[in-house]
Enzyme design. Structure first.
Site, PDB file in Angstrom:
ATOM      1  N   GLN A 191       0.821  -1.222   0.000  1.00 60.34           N
ATOM      2  CA  GLN A 191       0.000   0.000   0.000  1.00 60.34           C
ATOM      3  C   GLN A 191       0.852   1.268   0.000  1.00 60.34           C
ATOM      4  O   GLN A 191       0.315   2.366  -0.171  1.00 60.34           O
ATOM      5  CB  GLN A 191      -0.929   0.025   1.230  1.00 60.34           C
ATOM      6  CG  GLN A 191      -2.109  -0.916   1.139  1.00 60.34           C
ATOM      7  CD  GLN A 191      -3.107  -0.538   0.057  1.00 60.34           C
ATOM      8  OE1 GLN A 191      -3.229   0.618  -0.346  1.00 60.34           O
ATOM      9  NE2 GLN A 191      -3.825  -1.522  -0.451  1.00 60.34           N
ATOM     10  N   GLY A 212       2.406  -3.845  -8.601  1.00 60.08           N
ATOM     11  CA  GLY A 212       2.159  -2.822  -9.616  1.00 60.08           C
ATOM     12  C   GLY A 212       0.753  -2.249  -9.649  1.00 60.08           C
ATOM     13  O   GLY A 212       0.566  -1.034  -9.777  1.00 60.08           O
ATOM     14  N   HIS A 213      -0.259  -3.126  -9.509  1.00 61.55           N
ATOM     15  CA  HIS A 213      -1.621  -2.634  -9.725  1.00 61.55           C
ATOM     16  C   HIS A 213      -2.134  -1.712  -8.628  1.00 61.55           C
ATOM     17  O   HIS A 213      -3.191  -1.109  -8.777  1.00 61.55           O
ATOM     18  CB  HIS A 213      -2.597  -3.801  -9.974  1.00 61.55           C
ATOM     19  CG  HIS A 213      -2.992  -4.574  -8.754  1.00 61.55           C
ATOM     20  ND1 HIS A 213      -4.206  -4.394  -8.150  1.00 61.55           N
ATOM     21  CD2 HIS A 213      -2.358  -5.519  -8.040  1.00 61.55           C
ATOM     22  CE1 HIS A 213      -4.308  -5.225  -7.108  1.00 61.55           C
ATOM     23  NE2 HIS A 213      -3.198  -5.913  -7.025  1.00 61.55           N
ATOM     24  N   THR A 249       8.684 -17.454 -17.034  1.00 61.42           N
ATOM     25  CA  THR A 249       8.999 -16.417 -18.019  1.00 61.42           C
ATOM     26  C   THR A 249       8.503 -15.069 -17.512  1.00 61.42           C
ATOM     27  O   THR A 249       7.359 -14.945 -17.077  1.00 61.42           O
ATOM     28  CB  THR A 249       8.339 -16.755 -19.373  1.00 61.42           C
ATOM     29  OG1 THR A 249       8.838 -18.018 -19.790  1.00 61.42           O
ATOM     30  CG2 THR A 249       8.641 -15.703 -20.417  1.00 61.42           C
ATOM     31  N   CYS A 336     -10.871  -8.753  -0.188  1.00 64.03           N
ATOM     32  CA  CYS A 336     -10.806 -10.204  -0.044  1.00 64.03           C
ATOM     33  C   CYS A 336     -11.785 -10.693   1.005  1.00 64.03           C
ATOM     34  O   CYS A 336     -12.353 -11.761   0.893  1.00 64.03           O
ATOM     35  CB  CYS A 336      -9.403 -10.629   0.355  1.00 64.03           C
ATOM     36  SG  CYS A 336      -8.137  -9.623  -0.382  1.00 64.03           S
TER      37      CYS A 336
HETATM   38  C1  LIG Z   1      -3.236  -5.688  -2.352  1.00 62.76           C
HETATM   39  C2  LIG Z   1      -2.343  -6.073  -1.229  1.00 62.76           C
HETATM   40  C3  LIG Z   1      -1.608  -7.265  -1.266  1.00 62.76           C
HETATM   41  C4  LIG Z   1      -1.750  -8.271  -2.380  1.00 62.76           C
HETATM   42  O1  LIG Z   1      -1.234  -7.793  -3.595  1.00 62.76           O
HETATM   43  P1  LIG Z   1      -1.687  -8.521  -4.958  1.00 62.76           P
HETATM   44  O2  LIG Z   1      -0.794  -7.942  -5.993  1.00 62.76           O
HETATM   45  O3  LIG Z   1      -3.129  -8.137  -5.161  1.00 62.76           O
HETATM   46  O4  LIG Z   1      -1.514  -9.965  -4.766  1.00 62.76           O
HETATM   47  C5  LIG Z   1      -0.768  -7.552  -0.212  1.00 62.76           C
HETATM   48  N1  LIG Z   1      -0.637  -6.710   0.817  1.00 62.76           N
HETATM   49  C6  LIG Z   1      -1.315  -5.542   0.896  1.00 62.76           C
HETATM   50  C7  LIG Z   1      -1.102  -4.644   2.052  1.00 62.76           C
HETATM   51  C8  LIG Z   1      -2.194  -5.182  -0.122  1.00 62.76           C
HETATM   52  O5  LIG Z   1      -2.868  -4.054  -0.040  1.00 62.76           O
END
Ligand SMILES: *Cc1c(COP(=O)(O)O)cnc(C)c1O
Length: 397
Positions: A191, A212-213, A249, A336
């Protein structure tokens, strides 16, 4: 509901995921066609793909304040969390020829960390889940007190995804290393990277996870910083990618996109965060005008775009559904856990009773959020809560 409201759309769930920056997307597009090589191939196209990955690695390392060879690419933040924790524990057991060791984490971690620790417990690893205070803050004294003879790893998140509290990772790391410099410190900074200035050397951590997202790169690419000299066992066996540490890969376009997104985020961070914090504080001030509401998370040490609340006599799920009908994408707890009716483990760890934790709302803003969006959110949340309290037997108390 007026027509105007029906047509409005406000995305306020940026802690769950963000939109891909148009510049990032433009940079990635040719990489799906023209630059088609497998980075492991020895021919010209393979070398070209490899060069893109090398450049991205250097760019990310430069921003996070480390060397390129200390950055490893993964498939997501969850993989980075799994790898750091399982890899560090396995390395410790191998080195000490032991069957068990001790891990320190907290009760407010993301499930990628919590469930990994639970799985390790089933294999005989000892885990301490530290409590937090009412603001979801971890006390460095508690971390030090929990250290045992065979503590291998401390895993504490940089910033909480549900309530936005930013943890004192630099101080925790310093204190842990004073007791035993061999104990590894890992931080899930998913975060925080791309949202707060982060320098891994200044922090002193051994490992740091990012994804990344969460900062305008596409989904399905993440990374792990591993300090030179720190041994983590491989999680994904395969070819010799990532210096033999992570088979598979490489997601070359995703990696390039992630580096570009981080560079953009880094450049715009100061201005963006000042603006975000203003909008966030306006949102917080006005939503706290609602009777029986409270802010969750630390009042000041929090992510610039995160506003999170509880409203008594309200079901978070009903609140979300009604906001959704008004075109507002928000969250209750983490994405989640929002499919289950269990209240958030984070809010419970902060000492909130079940019935209050049930009425939680998380609004996470982005560079795109406007003052008009905030006004619309405030107006809608106030209206919805009034309605829900009218029709709910709980609300008549
Ligand atoms: C979103 C998140 C993750 C998981 O990341 P993903 O790329 O979605 O698997 C892990 N830890 C925190 C604190 C997050 O906010």
């Amino acid at each position: 509901m007026s027509h105007e409201q029906k047509n409005r759309f406000v995305y306020a769930d940026n802690a769950a995921t963000t939109s891909v920056h148009p510049v990032v997307l433009a940079k990635m597009m040719p990489l799906f066609g023209e630059v088609l090589g497998n980075p492991s191939s020895l021919h010209a196209k393979g070398r070209e793909a490899k060069k893109y990955i090398d450049d991205a690695r250097s760019k990310i390392a430069g921003i996070l304040g480390c060397e390129a060879k200390e950055i490893y690419f993964t498939g997501c933040g969850s993989e980075s969390d799994n790898w750091a924790i399982k890899g560090a524990v396995k390395a410790y057991l191998d080195r000490h020829d032991k069957d068990t060791c001790h891990v320190i984490t907290t009760k407010i971690e993301h499930h990628a960390v919590l469930h990994t620790c639970k799985a390790l417990e089933k294999q005989g690893i000892k885990v301490t889940y530290l409590p937090v205070d009412e603001n979801a803050m971890v006390n460095p004294d508690d971390v030090v007190k929990a250290i045992q003879e065979d503590t291998a790893l401390v895993a504490i998140m940089y910033a909480n995804n549900e309530v936005g509290t930013v943890e004192p990772i630099k101080e925790i790391t310093k204190r842990v290393k004073e007791v035993n410099e061999k104990i590894l410190v890992f931080t899930d900074a998913v975060q925080a990277v791309g949202h707060l200035p982060i320098n891994v050397k200044d922090l002193g951590v051994d490992m740091l996870a990012f994804s990344g997202h969460k900062f305008r790169a596409p989904k399905g690419v993440g990374g792990l910083y591993v300090k030179s000299g720190v041994v983590v066992k491989t999680l994904i066996e395969g070819g010799g990618q990532e210096k033999g540490k992570r088979g598979g890969t490489e997601n070359m376009p995703g990696i390039v996109g992630m580096a570009e997104a981080l560079a953009i985020a880094n450049e715009e961070m100061q201005d963006d965060n000042a603006r975000l914090a203003m909008l966030r504080d306006d949102l917080i001030r006005r939503l706290l005008e609602i009777p029986h509401s409270r802010l969750t998370g630390h009042p000041t040490k929090r992510l610039p775009g995160t506003a999170s609340f509880t409203f008594e006599y309200i079901e978070g799920e009903s609140l979300l559904l009604m906001l959704d009908m008004m075109g507002i994408c928000a969250s209750t707890g983490s994405a989640c856990s929002s499919k289950s009716l269990e209240p958030s483990h984070v809010l419970l760890a902060m000492g909130l009773p079940h019935e209050i934790a049930h009425g939680s709302l998380r609004l996470t803003l982005s560079h795109e959020t406007t003052q008009a969006d905030v006004d619309y959110i405030v107006e809608s949340v106030k209206k919805v809560i009034e309605r829900l309290r009218e029709i709910s037997p709980l609300g008549r108390q």
